[in-house]
Design a protein around this motif. Structure first.
Motif, PDB file in Angstrom:
ATOM      1  N   GLY A  95      44.432  29.018  40.309  1.00 33.04           N
ATOM      2  CA  GLY A  95      44.528  30.355  40.900  1.00 33.04           C
ATOM      3  C   GLY A  95      45.965  30.834  41.023  1.00 33.04           C
ATOM      4  N   PRO A 141      47.115  31.299  45.613  1.00 31.87           N
ATOM      5  CA  PRO A 141      45.814  31.694  46.135  1.00 31.87           C
ATOM      6  C   PRO A 141      45.799  31.643  47.660  1.00 31.87           C
ATOM      7  CG  PRO A 141      45.711  29.501  45.178  1.00 31.87           C
ATOM      8  CD  PRO A 141      47.066  30.036  44.872  1.00 31.87           C
ATOM      9  N   ASN A 179      46.659  30.634  36.072  1.00 30.45           N
ATOM     10  CA  ASN A 179      46.119  29.270  35.979  1.00 30.45           C
ATOM     11  C   ASN A 179      46.845  28.451  34.912  1.00 30.45           C
ATOM     12  OD1 ASN A 179      44.363  30.054  37.904  1.00 30.45           O
ATOM     13  ND2 ASN A 179      42.504  29.775  36.702  1.00 30.45           N
ATOM     14  N   ASP A 225      33.130  37.782  38.872  1.00 31.60           N
ATOM     15  CA  ASP A 225      33.403  36.999  40.069  1.00 31.60           C
ATOM     16  C   ASP A 225      34.699  36.203  39.901  1.00 31.60           C
ATOM     17  OD1 ASP A 225      32.988  36.082  42.606  1.00 31.60           O
ATOM     18  OD2 ASP A 225      31.726  34.396  41.975  1.00 31.60           O
ATOM     19  N   GLN A 268      38.508  34.536  39.993  1.00 33.15           N
ATOM     20  CA  GLN A 268      39.292  33.794  40.975  1.00 33.15           C
ATOM     21  C   GLN A 268      40.582  34.553  41.307  1.00 33.15           C
ATOM     22  OE1 GLN A 268      40.618  30.214  39.164  1.00 33.15           O
ATOM     23  NE2 GLN A 268      41.169  29.213  41.098  1.00 33.15           N
ATOM     24  N   VAL A 269      41.028  35.341  40.361  1.00 29.75           N
ATOM     25  CA  VAL A 269      42.285  36.078  40.527  1.00 29.75           C
ATOM     26  C   VAL A 269      42.004  37.572  40.385  1.00 29.75           C
ATOM     27  CG1 VAL A 269      44.604  36.457  39.588  1.00 29.75           C
ATOM     28  CG2 VAL A 269      43.591  34.164  39.541  1.00 29.75           C
ATOM     29  N   TYR A 300      38.577  38.521  50.518  1.00 32.62           N
ATOM     30  CA  TYR A 300      38.563  37.912  49.177  1.00 32.62           C
ATOM     31  C   TYR A 300      39.607  36.799  49.110  1.00 32.62           C
ATOM     32  CZ  TYR A 300      37.256  38.167  44.218  1.00 32.62           C
ATOM     33  OH  TYR A 300      36.745  37.906  42.974  1.00 32.62           O
ATOM     34  N   ARG A 317      41.003  32.782  47.107  1.00 29.49           N
ATOM     35  CA  ARG A 317      41.307  33.383  45.807  1.00 29.49           C
ATOM     36  C   ARG A 317      42.674  34.069  45.861  1.00 29.49           C
ATOM     37  NH1 ARG A 317      35.562  34.979  43.411  1.00 29.49           N
ATOM     38  NH2 ARG A 317      34.275  34.020  44.997  1.00 29.49           N
ATOM     39  N   THR A 318      43.121  34.470  44.675  1.00 32.13           N
ATOM     40  CA  THR A 318      44.451  35.054  44.548  1.00 32.13           C
ATOM     41  C   THR A 318      44.326  36.570  44.429  1.00 32.13           C
ATOM     42  OG1 THR A 318      44.998  33.093  43.301  1.00 32.13           O
ATOM     43  CG2 THR A 318      46.594  34.895  43.245  1.00 32.13           C
TER      44      THR A 318
END
Ligand SMILES: Nc1ncnc2c1ncn2[C@@H]1O[C@H](COP(=O)(O)OP(=O)(O)O)[C@@H](O)[C@H]1O
Ligand SMILES: [Mg+2]
Lengths: 316, 290
Positions: free
Chosen positions: A6, A32, A67, A151, A153-154, A179, A184-185
């Protein structure tokens, strides 16, 4: 394909558009778990930086990774990073739901996800309307819905508050914070610190394509030393009294007042009393983030370098 | 890759462009088919009078058995496939114009895959347009032609094949040009000007310079050659022995003057499509999307 950390890492990133240097040797990382504000005045290079991160613009030098990977090495990028960018278009004749279904197919998520994100951004009732009839704010929500399809992560958002009503901004704030709290980031750009001040925990401030500050917002607040502004009957007597107590950060202002740093107003008032100096007015200067932001980024178009700002740690 | 193909397919089916362009295509094909039959009848009636008896001797069949509709069909295919080409040209230029290309690239593993998926979907649409052209053209021709002027079953199959092939190739060429000139108005105006005016003038010049063979290697010359040569082949297969001079005239009537064999023509035009697509792809691959 990627390390799933992240982490966003921008390293020595440079972009030259012909003779225009849009971004110059920019470095920062985004972790993140928190919302990071990416701040700078118009033309500072925010959009260009984010587009380089997202593989849309080819850097002249340096790298930007998500990532640990360049964008085109992510495999299924839509499932790793979602982005809301300026000037991101919609086909005016396509309905909101169909727009989302197109990209749901591209990312490889079920169609049901389209309706879910529509509901999430509050566009459920406009699902079958053509996007051409949407207001700026509705388009901004649809862009966010598109970013959320996979959905990811970033989440990367370029001036997402543009066109949103106050209610929408408040909603976005809560949404982004929760969020980020899921680990998450979130990276969000703005040309106004005040606009994101209540949303972000970390800030990256750039001006003229270069990093001016990078670290926690609280650190930025503390970096601005508080000052006591005092109007004494005898400026020299008070200054001497303070110096005798070891207070040396004293400045005479143009209006005749003294600006004393490193102590509070009570300290200054007590010293004045002991020195037999009257005080006509005393005031503690408020930390004005907006002014600090302006100081950091001013001079962009004035043709001279912004005042150098020094502090250990966090300064790029 | 399957995901991207589905996404590109949805892009085309969720706006009205495909039928917005298909309607005039069908109308044009139908109209051309109807006039082909009428013109053919008129011509055959004229040819049946004694003055042109020598021609029918050459062709070895009586004029009422000449399959004159073949020429009109070939020409109708050439002109109708302009529409699928325009449809193809909008594939990439439209996305760049509307800035949806940003989201397309953000949701694809690579630009190359996004463009390939798009090309595959437009090949499919080219085939759909080709079938529609043949259907409406066929209806028009059958309605107004005498039975003797119509192709036989094998002829219809061949014509349908070259029509679909021609439509697919024209669509691909359009996709390539749309990527190479990522401006909606610019790419369409250029395509129309080139296919309707510029190359026709060029053909005249080449014929005047007595190098008509060059025509078969040009984009419009080769794609017309695909349908035109196939039509002439079909005509000749039932017409007996034909002297070369007459054959050249027949080729010119079919719109395939100076053209190579139908399959060579198809390959040459596929080459042109490949070149413009490669150019458009190279440009799009390295382009800064700002
Ligand atoms: N495609 C482009 N061609 C030329 N110059 C550009 C282009 N995109 C951005 N720039 C220039 O790069 C600088 C940074 O722009 P941008 O990244 O949009 O800043 P911001 O998003 O912070 O307002 C500006 O001077 C802008 O004019
Ligand atoms: Mg910007």
């Amino acid at each position: 394909m990627h390390d799933g950390s992240g982490l966003i890492a921008v390293q020595n990133l440079t972009k030259q558009f012909g003779s225009v240097t849009a971004v110059q040797n920019l470095s920062f990382t985004v972790s993140p778990g928190s919302v990071t504000g990416f701040l700078g005045p118009n033309g500072a290079g925010k959009t260009t930086t984010l587009r380089m991160l997202l593989g849309l613009v080819k850097p002249t030098g340096g790298t930007a990774t998500i990532n640990g990977r360049l964008f085109h090495q992510l495999g299924q990028p839509g499932r790793v990073v979602g982005a809301v960018l300026e000037a991101q278009g919609f086909h005016p004749a396509r309905s909101a739901r169909n727009h989302l279904r197109v990209y749901a197919a591209a990312i490889g998520v079920p169609d049901a996800q389209a309706d879910q994100v529509l509901g999430l951004v509050g566009l459920g009732s406009a699902a079958d309307r053509k996007v051409g009839g949407f207001s700026l704010g509705m388009k901004q929500r649809l862009a966010l819905a598109t970013a959320l399809l996979g959905d990811p992560q970033v989440l990367v958002l370029d001036e997402p508050a543009n066109g949103l009503d106050p209610e929408g901004i408040a909603w976005l704030r809560t949404f982004l914070q929760s969020y980020a709290r899921m680990g998450r980031t979130v990276l969000i750009s703005s040309h106004l610190l005040a606009e994101v001040e209540q949303t972000v925990d970390q800030v990256v401030i750039i001006s003229r394509g270069q990093t001016m500050f990078y670290g926690p917002l609280d650190q930025l607040r503390q970096s601005q030393q508080r000052r006591v502004l005092v109007q004494p009957s005898d400026v020299n007597a008070l200054a001497n009294a303070l110096r005798a107590e070891g207070v040396h950060a004293i400045e005479q202002l143009a209006d005749g007042r003294l600006a004393v740093s490193g102590v509070d107003s009570k300290h200054v008032a007590d010293s004045a009393l002991r020195a037999g100096v009257s005080i006509y007015g005393i005031q503690e200067e408020q930390v004005d983030l907006e002014r600090l932001f302006f100081q950091l980024t001013s001079g962009q178009f004035a043709g001279h370098a912004p005042a150098p700002y020094k502090q250990q740690g966090g300064w790029a | 890759m399957g995901n991207l193909v589905q996404a590109e397919l949805r892009k085309t089916t969720t706006t009205g462009l495909w039928w917005g362009l298909l309607i005039p295509t069908a109308v044009l094909a139908l109209g051309w088919g109807l006039s082909t039959g009428l013109l053919g009848k008129y011509f055959v009636d004229f040819a049946s009078t004694s003055e042109v008896d020598e021609v029918s001797d050459f062709l070895g069949v009586t004029p009422d058995q000449w399959k004159v509709s073949l020429f009109g069909i070939a020409r109708a295919i050439n002109i109708s496939t302009i529409f699928p080409m325009v449809f193809g040209a909008l594939a990439i230029s439209g996305e760049i114009n509307r800035r949806t290309i940003t989201t397309t690239f953000l949701t694809a593993p690579s630009r190359m895959q996004a463009l390939l998926a798009k090309m595959l979907v437009y090949v499919l649409w080219g085939a759909v347009y080709g079938l529609a052209i043949m259907l409406f053209l066929g209806i028009g021709v059958v309605l107004t032609s005498n039975a003797g002027q119509l192709p036989d079953a094998g002829g219809w199959v061949t014509l349908t094949l070259v029509c679909v092939l021609s439509s697919v190739l024209m669509t691909m060429f359009g996709v390539g040009i749309g990527a190479l000139i990522p401006n909606v108005a610019g790419s369409i105006v250029l395509l129309l000007l080139y296919f309707l005016v510029i190359e026709n003038v060029l053909h005249l010049v080449l014929a005047y310079l007595e190098v008509p063979a060059v025509i078969g290697f040009l984009p419009n010359g080769s794609i017309n050659g695909l349908t035109g040569s196939a039509a002439v082949d079909l005509f000749l297969s039932t017409a007996g022995v034909v002297p070369p001079e007459i054959e050249d005239v027949l080729r010119a009537i079919a719109g395939a003057g100076g053209a190579l064999d139908w399959w060579w023509s198809g390959l040459v035009f596929l080459g042109w499509s490949g070149i413009v697509f490669a150019g458009g792809w190279a440009l799009t691959q390295s382009k800064d999307i700002t």
